[in-house]
Design a protein around this motif. Structure first.
Motif, mmCIF file in Angstrom:
data_model
loop_
_atom_site.group_PDB
_atom_site.id
_atom_site.type_symbol
_atom_site.label_atom_id
_atom_site.label_comp_id
_atom_site.label_asym_id
_atom_site.label_seq_id
_atom_site.Cartn_x
_atom_site.Cartn_y
_atom_site.Cartn_z
ATOM 1 N N CYS A 57 0.824 -1.215 0.000
ATOM 2 C CA CYS A 57 0.000 0.000 0.000
ATOM 3 C C CYS A 57 0.856 1.262 0.000
ATOM 4 C CB CYS A 57 -0.897 0.017 1.234
ATOM 5 S SG CYS A 57 -2.277 -1.135 1.128
ATOM 6 N N GLY B 256 -2.276 -8.943 6.056
ATOM 7 C CA GLY B 256 -2.714 -9.493 4.775
ATOM 8 C C GLY B 256 -2.069 -8.733 3.637
ATOM 9 N N TYR B 257 -2.227 -9.271 2.434
ATOM 10 C CA TYR B 257 -1.755 -8.565 1.241
ATOM 11 C C TYR B 257 -2.772 -7.478 0.919
ATOM 12 C CZ TYR B 257 1.272 -12.670 0.657
ATOM 13 O OH TYR B 257 2.182 -13.659 0.842
ATOM 14 N N GLY B 258 -2.614 -6.322 1.561
ATOM 15 C CA GLY B 258 -3.623 -5.278 1.512
ATOM 16 C C GLY B 258 -3.782 -4.653 0.144
ATOM 17 N N ASN B 259 -2.687 -4.339 -0.458
ATOM 18 C CA ASN B 259 -2.724 -3.599 -1.715
ATOM 19 C C ASN B 259 -3.411 -4.376 -2.830
ATOM 20 O OD1 ASN B 259 -1.862 -1.298 -3.323
ATOM 21 N ND2 ASN B 259 -0.546 -2.750 -4.345
ATOM 22 N N GLY C 86 5.344 -3.870 3.995
ATOM 23 C CA GLY C 86 4.159 -4.484 4.572
ATOM 24 C C GLY C 86 4.488 -5.857 5.129
ATOM 25 N N ASP C 87 3.473 -6.475 5.727
ATOM 26 C CA ASP C 87 3.674 -7.793 6.331
ATOM 27 C C ASP C 87 3.845 -8.881 5.278
ATOM 28 O OD1 ASP C 87 0.693 -6.894 6.288
ATOM 29 O OD2 ASP C 87 0.625 -9.075 6.048
ATOM 30 N N GLY C 88 3.131 -8.731 4.166
ATOM 31 C CA GLY C 88 3.221 -9.789 3.157
ATOM 32 C C GLY C 88 4.658 -9.983 2.721
ATOM 33 N N SER C 89 5.327 -8.871 2.514
ATOM 34 C CA SER C 89 6.734 -8.929 2.164
ATOM 35 C C SER C 89 7.581 -9.342 3.373
ATOM 36 C CB SER C 89 7.147 -7.545 1.651
ATOM 37 O OG SER C 89 8.497 -7.529 1.329
ATOM 38 N N ASN D 163 -0.685 -5.040 8.420
ATOM 39 C CA ASN D 163 -2.152 -5.026 8.308
ATOM 40 C C ASN D 163 -2.684 -6.440 8.096
ATOM 41 O OD1 ASN D 163 -1.429 -5.526 5.699
ATOM 42 N ND2 ASN D 163 -2.372 -3.703 4.809
ATOM 43 N N TYR E 189 4.715 -2.278 8.597
ATOM 44 C CA TYR E 189 3.328 -1.969 9.008
ATOM 45 C C TYR E 189 2.517 -3.220 8.705
ATOM 46 C CZ TYR E 189 2.771 -1.129 4.032
ATOM 47 O OH TYR E 189 2.775 -1.289 2.661
HETATM 48 C C1 LIG Z 1 6.995 -10.151 -7.208
HETATM 49 C C2 LIG Z 1 5.674 -9.564 -6.966
HETATM 50 N N1 LIG Z 1 4.603 -10.366 -6.794
HETATM 51 C C3 LIG Z 1 3.397 -9.834 -6.555
HETATM 52 C C4 LIG Z 1 3.232 -8.483 -6.491
HETATM 53 C C5 LIG Z 1 1.861 -7.896 -6.292
HETATM 54 N N2 LIG Z 1 1.730 -7.205 -5.021
HETATM 55 C C6 LIG Z 1 1.895 -5.873 -4.898
HETATM 56 S S1 LIG Z 1 1.638 -5.306 -3.364
HETATM 57 C C7 LIG Z 1 1.267 -6.853 -2.829
HETATM 58 C C8 LIG Z 1 0.841 -7.085 -1.422
HETATM 59 C C9 LIG Z 1 1.892 -6.763 -0.455
HETATM 60 O O1 LIG Z 1 1.413 -7.091 0.806
HETATM 61 P P1 LIG Z 1 2.063 -6.439 2.077
HETATM 62 O O2 LIG Z 1 3.516 -6.593 2.037
HETATM 63 O O3 LIG Z 1 1.362 -6.980 3.265
HETATM 64 O O4 LIG Z 1 1.739 -4.886 1.924
HETATM 65 P P2 LIG Z 1 0.277 -4.220 1.909
HETATM 66 O O5 LIG Z 1 -0.213 -4.325 0.508
HETATM 67 O O6 LIG Z 1 -0.580 -4.948 2.853
HETATM 68 O O7 LIG Z 1 0.531 -2.806 2.286
HETATM 69 C C10 LIG Z 1 1.370 -7.793 -3.838
HETATM 70 C C11 LIG Z 1 1.079 -9.210 -3.672
HETATM 71 C C12 LIG Z 1 4.379 -7.682 -6.703
HETATM 72 N N3 LIG Z 1 4.339 -6.349 -6.690
HETATM 73 N N4 LIG Z 1 5.571 -8.246 -6.916
#
Ligand SMILES: Cc1ncc(C[n+]2csc(CCOP(=O)(O)OP(=O)(O)O)c2C)c(N)n1
Ligand code: SF4
Ligand SMILES: [Mg+2]
Lengths: 417, 306
Positions: free
Chosen positions: B54, B142-145, B111-114, B140, B138
């Protein structure tokens, strides 16, 4: 200047050393590893004032490389094959950052099946990344191309990362006599890195690689990169003239051999072109007017030079050491695009794919290629693309197939022919 | 801690704010709240190295809300970007090409997903190398974006856009704090925007230390967690009061809990305010799942000794 017998990998390391690279993010992979080991050894023994950091992947390696270059230091890195693919997301990214670093790729075939040996599918996979590409055919050329690459990459008209490619094993582990220039000479060719406005400093905020909304600004940045890559053609011409003036060695965008009066021309890149050169000599001895064109610069694509060199030829045999399944050879396709509709374009462009996964291309095969291409020119019909294979190899494959089929309880009648 | 801090009282918190307004984050974004507070303490001599999420949309050409620098990298490699920037700044300082005053605090913003997933290998590598940086996640949950799909930070039983069944997400939230501690971080702290004094002290402390330092912020997310943006503050406070989000830090080889809720509020009060847990209350109340969640929280605090 000193002359030493060194490998292609050592030549690449010398290139980085003489270029006074400040920072070397690294990750091992065969057949590249000798490059980073050589550099690490120099650094550890105080012979090279650089910093090397071992990353945990090539994806991270390329990220660190781009980030450091964007902060304002001269960056060198090296990889190969699976490593280049693992870094692929970041190749595109750092090219977009306009980070002027140099990456040496030691070409090796891609899995599957996994192999350690050479072909060009790895570097071809990176051709659209925004990295400029130089391809080498000798150990000397590897060292020289590394220096040339920095000059082009860092030129304010270009500001793009550059890749220097050499073939795994055939160059990486082959010792050849190489002139190693003096540091002062190199300094006069390649001054210290001036990062210009691309650098991060407190008090001078910069936002790099920001998101864009919509195709307008996106296209703008992409077009900018493309125009810069195109501009690199002129810059290359200037830089190699300068190189020749200082070091006496000449590196045009394309190398031509026995081309002037040739009717049939081989076109290929990399170290196997030296085999093609030997075949040209043999064919000339037999009275066949054959020549060779070897692009050194592949990005930007030297279309104009190729059109000029090939105008009026009866036929070109493009030998690709890469394979795009379902399509064929990449060099062939790009050459066709460059020649189509141009004045004097050769009517026949024959495609041959070979030298995959370290497989040799023998003199006999070059002779066969010349024969097939000449016949095509005589008949005015472009032949089907050929996949090079020798009878003995086919016999070996048939034997393995027979064993496999036997084990699955199949009869000989169901053999794939 | 309170002796060597300039933040003794809520009145000591920065009264002018560095982060520009008008960002495209959602109303009530708990992540943005934490980032803004953290930035105020860190100050403008900061370069944020961002991973996809996000917050990537904070800097959209040609605008940025930051007074300092910004480098977007990728989803999986922001810590490696921090490595490159830090190393380059060190090289330039060693060679006398930049002054100490031109140096910056290098901060990963992820983000948390990363942080819990795709970027974890790059993160661990950076910790292995003792990289001198702050890592700000930060969370949240889940994969918010991409629309709040399940990540490795999603809590048990939460509904996400990829866990839509009656049981929600069957897995459990990963303990990233302990992973960092075990990996050899010099400082690890949890924070939340609704506890600004605790947050400011921790950022102040982190900024003074060297080495790999993580700030893990729970980031109440109205969009992903499905609640009214005006409830963000209340949900953040409940996360702490129920004991779901322990405020703690690791430094000098020890984990300290900064706020032990004396009498913990029952977890249901936190859960029932969020649409992502609605299936635990409607059409039928799932007492067993709720009891499991409560007992997991209780077990945590029993072990802490509270
Ligand atoms: C290699 C790769 N795979 C998938 C994506 C698509 N993508 C962009 S943001 C995101 C979610 C990231 O989640 P998080 O780290 O929790 O951050 P949030 O979106 O929650 O702020 C994804 C899957 C990407 N940008 N790069
Ligand atoms: S989805 Fe959540 S984390 Fe992302 S901007 Fe909106 S509120 Fe913030
Ligand atoms: Mg998230």
């Amino acid at each position: 200047m000193s002359r030493r017998l060194i490998t292609g990998n050592a030549a690449a390391a010398w290139g980085a050393r003489l270029a006074r690279a400040d920072y070397i993010p690294a990750f091992p992979i065969t057949p590249q590893t000798e490059i980073i080991e050589t550099l690490g050894n120099w650094i550890d023994h105080g012979e090279m004032p650089a910093r090397m950091v071992m990353l945990e992947s090539e994806h991270s390696m390329m990220t660190a490389a781009g980030a450091a270059a964007a902060t304002g230091v001269r960056v060198f890195s090296a990889t190969s094959s699976q490593g280049l693919l693992h870094a692929m997301e970041m190749l595109y990214a750092v090219a977009g950052w306009r980070a002027p670093l140099v990456l040496v790729n030691v070409s090796r075939g891609l899995a599957s099946p996994i192999t350690l040996e050479s072909d060009h599918n790895d570097v071809m996979a990176a051709r659209d990344s925004g990295f400029l590409q130089l391809h080498c055919a000798s150990c000397q050329e590897v060292l020289d191309a590394t220096l040339i690459a920095y000059r082009i990459a860092e030129d304010p008209r270009v500001r793009l990362p550059m890749m220097v490619n050499l073939d795994g094993f055939y160059l990486s582990f082959t010792r050849e006599p190489v002139s190693i220039p003096e540091l002062d000479e190199v300094r006069s060719f390649l001054p210290d890195f001036d990062p210009g406005s691309i650098r991060f400093r407190a008090g001078r905020p910069i936002s790099q690689a920001v998101a864009v909304l919509g195709g307008g600004p996106y296209s703008y940045f992409r077009y900018e990169s493309h125009l810069a890559a195109n501009a690199a053609a002129d810059v290359h011409r200037e830089v190699v003239m300068d190189f020749e003036r200082i070091f006496g060695r000449r590196y045009d965008a394309i190398e031509t051999y026995q081309c002037e009066d040739a009717e049939i021309v081989f076109l290929m890149i990399g170290s196997f072109s030296t085999k093609a050169r030997a075949a040209v000599d043999a064919l000339r001895d037999a009275g066949e007017p054959v020549g060779l064109v070897r692009p050194r610069l592949l990005r930007p694509y030297p279309a104009e030079d190729l059109r000029r060199a090939l105008a009026g030829k009866r036929a070109v045999a493009v030998i690709d050491q890469n394979l795009s399944p379902g399509h064929g050879g990449t060099l062939h396709c790009e050459l066709a695009a460059a020649l189509y509709g141009s004045d004097g374009a050769p009517p026949v462009l024959a495609s041959f794919v070979g030298g995959l996964g370290g497989r040799d291309i023998t003199a006999a095969e070059f002779f066969e290629i010349a024969k097939v291409t000449k016949k095509a020119a005589d008949e005015g019909v472009t032949p089907e693309p050929r996949l090079l294979f020798q009878e003995s190899e086919l016999r070996e494959v048939r034997k393995l197939q027979a064993i496999a089929h036997h084990e699955r309880g199949l009869t000989g009648a169901e053999h794939v022919e | 801690m309170s002796n060597d801090t300039r933040f003794h009282d809520i009145k000591d918190l920065p009264s002018t704010h560095l982060l520009g307004s008008g960002t495209p984050m959602c109303a009530g974004c708990g992540g943005l709240q934490a980032v803004s507070q953290i930035y105020d303490v860190l100050g403008p001599n900061t370069i944020f190295v961002n991973a996809a999420g996000c917050m990537t949309l904070l800097s959209v050409y040609p605008f940025t809300p930051f007074r300092g620098s910004w480098l977007y990298t990728s989803m999986g490699s922001a810590p490696a970007g921090a490595q490159g920037v830090r190393d380059a700044l060190d090289i330039l300082r060693d060679r006398g090409k930049i002054e100490a005053s031109e140096d910056m605090q290098v901060v990963v913003l992820t983000g948390d997903g990363s942080a819990y997933g795709m970027g974890l290998s790059a993160t661990s590598g950076a910790i292995d190398r003792g990289l001198d940086f702050i890592y700000l996640c930060y969370d949240n949950e889940g994969y918010g974006n991409t629309g709040q799909q399940t990540s490795a930070a999603t809590p048990h039983a939460a509904r996400t856009s990829t866990s839509t069944g009656a049981a929600g997400y069957p897995g459990f939230k990963k303990d990233l704090f302990s992973i960092w501690v075990a990996n050899g971080a010099s400082y690890v702290a949890t924070v939340i925007g609704t506890e600004p004094l605790d947050l400011a002290r921790k950022i102040e402390k982190a900024a003074k230390l060297d080495g790999p330092r993580m700030i893990l912020s729970l980031a109440p997310c109205p969009t992903g967690w499905d609640y009214d943006p005006k409830d963000s503050a209340e949900i953040g406070r409940l996360a702490v009061k129920t004991g779901v989000w322990p405020l703690k830090e690791f430094a000098d080889g020890e984990v300290t809990h900064n706020k032990k809720p004396r009498k913990r509020v029952p977890v249901v009060e936190y859960l029932e305010r969020q649409g992502r847990f609605a299936h635990l209350f409607e059409p039928e109340r799932q007492d067993r799942v709720l009891a499991d969640i409560q007992s997991k929280v209780d077990r945590y605090w029993d072990a802490v000794g509270s």
